[in-house]
Design a protein around this motif. Structure first.
Motif, short mmCIF file in Angstrom:
data_model
loop_
_atom_site.label_atom_id
_atom_site.label_comp_id
_atom_site.label_asym_id
_atom_site.label_seq_id
_atom_site.Cartn_x
_atom_site.Cartn_y
_atom_site.Cartn_z
N GLY A 1 0.83 -1.20 0.00
CA GLY A 1 0.00 0.00 0.00
C GLY A 1 0.87 1.25 0.00
N PHE A 2 0.23 2.37 0.23
CA PHE A 2 0.91 3.68 0.11
C PHE A 2 2.06 3.85 1.12
CE2 PHE A 2 0.18 8.24 1.73
CZ PHE A 2 1.22 8.77 0.98
N ILE A 3 1.73 3.88 2.40
CA ILE A 3 2.79 4.21 3.38
C ILE A 3 3.72 3.01 3.59
CG2 ILE A 3 3.27 5.18 5.65
CD1 ILE A 3 0.42 6.24 5.72
N TYR B 1 -14.10 3.63 10.20
CA TYR B 1 -12.65 3.50 10.04
C TYR B 1 -11.93 3.88 11.33
CZ TYR B 1 -7.87 5.02 8.95
OH TYR B 1 -6.50 5.23 8.99
N LYS C 1 -9.66 1.64 14.02
CA LYS C 1 -8.25 1.92 14.35
C LYS C 1 -8.09 2.15 15.86
CE LYS C 1 -5.19 2.36 11.90
NZ LYS C 1 -4.21 1.35 11.38
N ASP D 1 1.12 -8.91 2.58
CA ASP D 1 0.02 -8.06 2.11
C ASP D 1 -1.02 -8.95 1.45
OD1 ASP D 1 -0.05 -4.73 1.32
OD2 ASP D 1 -1.55 -6.08 0.44
N SER E 1 -8.24 1.46 4.80
CA SER E 1 -7.80 2.81 5.21
C SER E 1 -8.67 3.96 4.74
CB SER E 1 -6.38 3.03 4.69
OG SER E 1 -6.38 3.15 3.28
N ASP F 1 -3.40 -12.77 4.38
CA ASP F 1 -4.36 -11.93 5.11
C ASP F 1 -3.96 -11.93 6.59
OD1 ASP F 1 -6.57 -10.94 6.46
OD2 ASP F 1 -8.03 -12.06 5.25
N ILE F 2 -3.76 -10.76 7.17
CA ILE F 2 -3.33 -10.72 8.58
C ILE F 2 -4.40 -11.29 9.53
CG2 ILE F 2 -1.69 -8.80 8.35
CD1 ILE F 2 -3.93 -7.03 9.72
N ASN G 1 -1.07 11.75 5.42
CA ASN G 1 0.16 11.65 4.62
C ASN G 1 -0.14 11.99 3.16
OD1 ASN G 1 2.27 9.01 5.90
ND2 ASN G 1 0.89 10.32 7.05
N THR H 1 -10.29 -6.64 9.26
CA THR H 1 -8.84 -6.42 9.08
C THR H 1 -8.25 -5.59 10.22
OG1 THR H 1 -8.79 -6.66 6.68
CG2 THR H 1 -7.14 -5.20 7.63
P1 NAD Z 1 -3.40 1.79 1.95
O1 NAD Z 1 -4.86 1.53 1.86
O2 NAD Z 1 -2.71 2.51 0.84
O3 NAD Z 1 -2.63 0.39 2.11
C1 NAD Z 1 -3.10 -0.64 2.95
C2 NAD Z 1 -2.41 -1.93 2.55
O4 NAD Z 1 -2.85 -2.96 3.45
C3 NAD Z 1 -2.75 -2.41 1.13
O5 NAD Z 1 -1.59 -2.81 0.46
C4 NAD Z 1 -3.68 -3.59 1.37
O6 NAD Z 1 -3.61 -4.58 0.35
C5 NAD Z 1 -3.17 -4.12 2.69
N1 NAD Z 1 -4.19 -4.89 3.43
C6 NAD Z 1 -5.49 -4.54 3.64
N2 NAD Z 1 -6.11 -5.51 4.34
C7 NAD Z 1 -5.19 -6.47 4.59
C8 NAD Z 1 -5.22 -7.71 5.28
N3 NAD Z 1 -6.36 -8.15 5.85
N4 NAD Z 1 -4.09 -8.44 5.35
C9 NAD Z 1 -2.94 -8.00 4.77
N5 NAD Z 1 -2.85 -6.84 4.08
C10 NAD Z 1 -3.97 -6.08 4.01
O7 NAD Z 1 -3.19 2.51 3.33
P2 NAD Z 1 -2.08 3.59 3.77
O8 NAD Z 1 -2.59 4.94 3.48
O9 NAD Z 1 -0.76 3.17 3.27
O10 NAD Z 1 -2.12 3.40 5.35
C11 NAD Z 1 -1.27 2.45 6.00
C12 NAD Z 1 -1.50 2.50 7.49
O11 NAD Z 1 -1.24 3.81 7.98
C13 NAD Z 1 -2.95 2.18 7.90
O12 NAD Z 1 -2.91 1.41 9.07
C14 NAD Z 1 -3.57 3.54 8.16
O13 NAD Z 1 -4.59 3.45 9.13
C15 NAD Z 1 -2.37 4.29 8.70
N6 NAD Z 1 -2.39 5.76 8.50
C16 NAD Z 1 -2.60 6.28 7.24
C17 NAD Z 1 -2.56 7.66 7.07
C18 NAD Z 1 -2.72 8.29 5.70
O14 NAD Z 1 -2.76 9.52 5.59
N7 NAD Z 1 -2.80 7.51 4.62
C19 NAD Z 1 -2.32 8.51 8.16
C20 NAD Z 1 -2.11 7.93 9.42
C21 NAD Z 1 -2.14 6.56 9.57
#
Ligand code: NAD
Length: 339
Positions: free
Chosen positions: A10-12, A153, A157, A33, A85, A59-60, A183, A100
């Motif tokens: 995913g993104f972060i 959501y 969390k 993932d 997310s 899957d976690i 982010n 999840t």
């Molecule tokens: P994202 O949606 O881009 O990526 C999430 C990833 O998790 C994806 O690759 C997805 O395939 C994977 N995933 C989902 N369900 C799954 C499961 N059951 N088992 C295994 N993998 C699974 O999210 P993001 O924006 O990269 O956020 C990552 C984390 O950071 C999240 O926990 C989010 O709550 C937290 N966060 C995000 C932000 C933001 O601005 N994007 C800010 C603060 C915190």
């Protein structure tokens, strides 16, 4: 050192993998993932052949699969990014968020405890604190702010955070939690505000802005978030929560106008649409604790990070065009048609 990173497609999570590759080239990184709609293996193409990187699709929330992977990989450290997310999707379908974000976290905590990981880090969000009023710019979220969630959501969390606290207190597990603000940067899925607005602007499509666009978010360049987590893993105190944010509050409408200006497109593309249900007004992090204890400060100013991000979306059109031309179109129609 072997670090198991969940949600790394995913993104972060992917940005964190790239960051750790550079910061700690000696670490072995294992990425788990599920590859949901938000996960994209193309993002990880540059590390797939790296002998110190290993990708596992799983899957976690699948307990027996996690048990098998932990038994085989024996990670020293776990960093949990995996989550559903997107707030709008949680309003449409909360169940998968609980599966999840809550049950998945519980499974990871259980297997981390069973296999004795030296540190479990939970990546959380400032959304667990609820929102702040627009007319009180003096108020900020600290680590002591009560959890007060608004969306399915954020509720999921916050539940995961509470489980982490409980596992630390009850079982003495070595857990840290970080709560970061919004982010932005490369590889963010195009449903999120900044890439959505960039993609629509480039296609001369209407830019759907919720309500009057007055909601305030505290924007942080993704690499700064990654650096903060790295620091928490190295020097953070076990059992502690660390807020991460760069005092960079911006109204949604102002972000949209910055993107339009940078791409030389007219503000007439802006279309105000019916507001998100339960839409939080303002998020603002007080990052004093992580600054004081760990010396963390953001390195990227918004004025530099936003053109860098726009440049990335211009240079990597096929990455996001593949996404928006697929299944995502159905979601987009559901979200924004007739709104
Ligand atoms: P994202 O949606 O881009 O990526 C999430 C990833 O998790 C994806 O690759 C997805 O395939 C994977 N995933 C989902 N369900 C799954 C499961 N059951 N088992 C295994 N993998 C699974 O999210 P993001 O924006 O990269 O956020 C990552 C984390 O950071 C999240 O926990 C989010 O709550 C937290 N966060 C995000 C932000 C933001 O601005 N994007 C800010 C603060 C915190």
């Amino acid at each position: 050192m072997k670090m198991l990173i969940t949600g790394g497609a995913g993104f972060i999570g992917s940005n964190f993998i790239f960051y750790m590759r550079k910061a700690h080239p000696d670490y072995d990184l294992v990425c788990i993932d599920k590859l949901t709609y938000a996960g994209n293996l193309e993002t990880l193409a540059s590390v797939m052949d790296d002998p110190k990187f290993h990708f596992i699709r799983a899957d976690i929330a699948d307990r027996s699969e996690m048990d098998r992977i932990f038994a085989e990989e024996k990670p020293d450290v776990v960093v949990n990014f995996a989550a559903e997310s997107h707030v709008d999707r949680s309003i449409e379908n909360p169940a998968v968020f609980l599966e999840t974000n809550v049950m998945g976290t519980q499974v990871l905590l259980d297997v981390s405890r069973k296999y004795g990981v030296a540190r479990y880090h939970q990546v959380s969000t400032d959304e667990v604190y609820g929102d702040l009023p627009l007319d009180r710019p003096d108020l900020f979220f600290t680590e002591e702010t009560p959890l007060h969630t608004s969306s399915p959501y954020s509720a999921s969390k916050a539940s995961a955070d509470l489980l982490c606290n409980a596992y630390h207190r009850t079982y003495g597990m070595p857990i840290t939690i970080s709560r970061c603000s919004n982010n932005y940067g490369p590889y963010q899925f195009p449903e999120k505000l900044i890439p959505l607005m960039i993609a629509n602007t480039l296609a001369d499509k209407p830019l759907p802005v919720y309500g009057e666009g007055l909601n305030v978010r505290d924007w942080l360049y993704v690499e700064d978030h990654c650096a903060a987590i790295d620091l928490i893993l190295e020097k953070g105190r076990v059992g502690q929560v660390y807020n991460i944010g760069g005092h960079n509050e911006m109204r949604n409408i102002d972000i949209v106008k910055i993107i339009l200006k940078a791409l030389d497109k007219p503000e007439s593309l802006i279309t105000y649409v019916t507001d998100r249900k339960g839409h939080d007004m303002r998020y603002a992090i007080d990052p004093a604790k992580i600054h004081r204890e760990l010396g963390w400060l953001p390195a990227t100013k918004f004025a530099d990070g936003i053109p860098k991000t726009i440049r990335w979306y211009l240079d990597n059109r096929s990455w996001w065009e593949n996404i928006i031309n697929g299944e995502y179109q159905n979601y987009y129609e559901r979200m924004y048609a007739n709104r």
